[in-house]
Design a protein around this motif. Structure first.
Motif, PDB file in Angstrom:
ATOM      1  N   ARG A   1       0.826  -1.208   0.000  1.00 31.76           N
ATOM      2  CA  ARG A   1       0.000   0.000   0.000  1.00 31.76           C
ATOM      3  C   ARG A   1       0.860   1.257   0.000  1.00 31.76           C
ATOM      4  O   ARG A   1       0.499   2.273  -0.598  1.00 31.76           O
ATOM      5  CB  ARG A   1      -0.933  -0.020   1.216  1.00 31.76           C
ATOM      6  N   LEU A  40       1.937   2.027  -3.611  1.00 24.60           N
ATOM      7  CA  LEU A  40       0.904   2.430  -4.569  1.00 24.60           C
ATOM      8  C   LEU A  40       0.407   3.834  -4.265  1.00 24.60           C
ATOM      9  O   LEU A  40       0.308   4.229  -3.099  1.00 24.60           O
ATOM     10  CB  LEU A  40      -0.263   1.446  -4.524  1.00 24.60           C
ATOM     11  N   ALA A  83      -7.445   5.978 -14.933  1.00 23.21           N
ATOM     12  CA  ALA A  83      -7.957   5.003 -13.975  1.00 23.21           C
ATOM     13  C   ALA A  83      -6.941   3.870 -13.846  1.00 23.21           C
ATOM     14  O   ALA A  83      -6.181   3.596 -14.768  1.00 23.21           O
ATOM     15  CB  ALA A  83      -9.311   4.449 -14.421  1.00 23.21           C
ATOM     16  N   ALA A  84      -6.925   3.236 -12.684  1.00 23.44           N
ATOM     17  CA  ALA A  84      -5.985   2.128 -12.461  1.00 23.44           C
ATOM     18  C   ALA A  84      -6.608   1.114 -11.514  1.00 23.44           C
ATOM     19  O   ALA A  84      -7.440   1.452 -10.674  1.00 23.44           O
ATOM     20  CB  ALA A  84      -4.675   2.647 -11.874  1.00 23.44           C
ATOM     21  N   ARG A  85      -6.178  -0.126 -11.651  1.00 20.59           N
ATOM     22  CA  ARG A  85      -6.625  -1.196 -10.754  1.00 20.59           C
ATOM     23  C   ARG A  85      -5.467  -2.146 -10.529  1.00 20.59           C
ATOM     24  O   ARG A  85      -4.789  -2.534 -11.488  1.00 20.59           O
ATOM     25  CB  ARG A  85      -7.807  -1.944 -11.369  1.00 20.59           C
ATOM     26  N   TYR A  86      -5.244  -2.506  -9.275  1.00 19.86           N
ATOM     27  CA  TYR A  86      -4.143  -3.407  -8.941  1.00 19.86           C
ATOM     28  C   TYR A  86      -4.698  -4.673  -8.306  1.00 19.86           C
ATOM     29  O   TYR A  86      -5.404  -4.614  -7.295  1.00 19.86           O
ATOM     30  CB  TYR A  86      -3.169  -2.725  -7.978  1.00 19.86           C
ATOM     31  N   LEU A  87      -4.371  -5.828  -8.892  1.00 15.15           N
ATOM     32  CA  LEU A  87      -4.794  -7.115  -8.351  1.00 15.15           C
ATOM     33  C   LEU A  87      -3.568  -8.008  -8.233  1.00 15.15           C
ATOM     34  O   LEU A  87      -3.003  -8.431  -9.243  1.00 15.15           O
ATOM     35  CB  LEU A  87      -5.822  -7.790  -9.274  1.00 15.15           C
TER      36      LEU A  87
END
Length: 268
Positions: free
Chosen positions: A167, A170, A183-187
């Motif tokens: 965390r 990011l 936009a962003a997404r972290y998996l």
């Protein structure tokens, strides 16, 4: 043997609580469970089953020398305590039966090499006479539960460390850029305790220029995550200073010399 094998496979504290609740309690005809861990001289409840939440609030964070329940005493002595009915428990701990409403209890100290780890309490809705065999098996299981709880707490601590480090790498929010929707997404791909270090970011270089960055770490350790934190800071510094993309990567690649016998990391 089945319960022992299952205990060695439990990973998190939540897994351990579920295992005790769904396998060990039925095996001994019990209905209630309280699992506590020793933390700074107190017994912090890490999981429970068959009790209302308000009862757990009263029992949480009791000091090890509490006279409210036998939990602290069994830890101090290292000897399990069995109470077949409320009268037996009330003789030494008069307030305890009134709090839980249960009718019989097994207080199992969780100790590893003389070190107190916690306490496991099995309780019954009706009076229950503990046979010699039950006492022997529960005493043996307490050692296995202690080891499982110690491992599970360590796993959970490492897991929290992973999330906190990830965390921190990011961005909390992406910048607003006129004329550009971002936009962003972290998996994360895995679910283990290995520390990551992957990151992404969008940098506003000047009024008309933005840069997108993705960092994919090779290696999983605290050192790898720390290095990626330095890489992220270096990229920010070089990019916002006006360096071209190729210069940003070249300068960041010089951040840390390679280890002996290993090639230098390359940013592309």
């Amino acid at each position: 043997m089945h319960l022992a094998a299952a205990l060695t496979e439990s990973v998190t504290v939540r897994d351990l609580v579920a295992l005790i609740a769904h396998q060990i309690l039925p095996a001994f005809g019990a209905q209630g469970l309280v699992l506590s861990g020793v933390d700074a001289g107190r017994l912090k409840i890490t999981g429970y089953h068959g009790y209302p939440a308000e009862v757990m609030e009263r029992l949480d964070a009791l000091s090890l020398d509490t006279d409210l329940t036998p939990a602290g005493q069994v830890l101090a002595s290292g000897t399990p305590a069995f109470f077949a009915d409320p009268a037996e428990l009330a003789a030494s701990y008069p307030r305890a039966p009134q709090i839980s409403g249960k009718q019989a209890w097994a207080f199992l100290p969780l100790i590893i090499s003389g070190r107190p780890v916690g306490c496991c309490i099995l309780s019954y809705a009706q009076p229950h006479t503990f046979t010699a065999d039950e006492r022997a098996v529960l005493t043996s299981l307490s050692g296995l539960i202690a080891q499982a709880l110690d491992r599970a707490r360590l796993y959970d601590t490492k897991h929290r460390l992973v999330h906190e480090l990830q965390r921190a790498l990011l961005p909390r929010a992406l910048p607003r850029l006129p004329g550009l929707d971002v936009a962003a997404r972290y998996l994360p791909a895995g679910h283990g305790t290995e520390v990551g270090g992957d990151f992404f970011d969008v940098l506003r270089v000047n009024d008309t220029t933005a840069a997108a960055v993705i960092g994919d770490v090779e290696g999983h350790s605290v050192a790898a995550a720390a290095l990626m934190g330095q890489v992220r800071t270096a990229i920010h510094a070089h990019a916002t200073a006006g360096a071209a993309p190729g210069q940003v990567l070249a300068r960041t690649n010089r951040l840390r010399p390679p280890r002996p016998g290993r090639p230098a990391g390359v940013l592309r």
